[in-house]
Motif scaffolding. Structure first.
Motif: not given
Length: 207
Positions: A27, A30-31, A190
């Protein structure tokens, strides 16, 4: 190291149950793809293994014979390191926490209702571990702090809807390290861990 639940092997093998830290990293990729790549090298895994761990986790969630959310965490992480009763407003919940390879000063915490339903799941600071000193915006480095630490340091912060499940956004004002000017930020988290800052502008006189 062994391949017990919640740990990871040094070899590029894939134990069952899988290391849940890979689901957390998937997860976050993504960043922060660069940080995730560094973490995978430290753990001894490749991106394909991370994607497979996430695929298995998603399959567990979507299975017609799926277990409860708490049962899934227990199956993958093993017995919790600690369990405590916690009051949140007028509600009583149970907080279960597990240590996480890669972040020794953090714990993965799951909050459950009296009926066993999972209310929240995120990374929090481990009991007794010193948190970061958050005084200016420059102190907000990706992966350095949790959503509750930022909310306390720059109160009053305003929670916002995240862009996807397991993500939170927080709006707040923080001083610039260079000149002390108060500016408005929106930070994205996140699994409760800071990923990035965005939407920077001068704070309004009313905040």
């Amino acid at each position: 190291m062994d391949s017990a639940p919640g740990s990871f092997p040094q070899a590029d093998s894939f134990p069952a149950p899988f290391p849940f830290v890979l689901v957390l990293l998937r997860r976050m990729a993504d960043h922060q793809p660069g940080l995730v790549e560094d973490a995978l090298r430290e753990l001894g895994f490749g991106r394909a293994v991370m994607r497979e761990a996430n695929r298995r986790w998603q399959a567990m969630q979507r299975s017609p014979r799926r277990r409860s959310a708490l049962a899934r965490y227990r199956a993958v992480l093993g017995p919790p390191e600690s369990t405590a009763t916690r009051r949140i407003g007028d509600l009583t919940c149970e907080a279960l926490s597990w240590s996480v390879p890669l972040w020794p000063d953090l714990r993965f915490e799951v909050l459950t209702a009296p009926n066993g339903a999972v209310w929240n799941e995120w990374l929090v600071r481990a009991p007794g571990a010193p948190g970061p000193r958050l005084r200016t915006a420059d102190d907000l480095v990706p992966w350095s702090c949790t959503v509750d630490e930022v909310a306390r340091a720059f109160a009053p912060a305003r929670p916002m809807e995240g862009s996807a499940p397991t993500r939170w956004r927080l709006a707040f004002d923080a001083p610039d390290a260079e000149n002390g000017e108060l500016r408005h930020y929106v930070a994205e988290f996140t699994w409760g861990l800071l990923q990035r800052m965005e939407n920077v502008r001068p704070a309004s006189p009313t905040g």
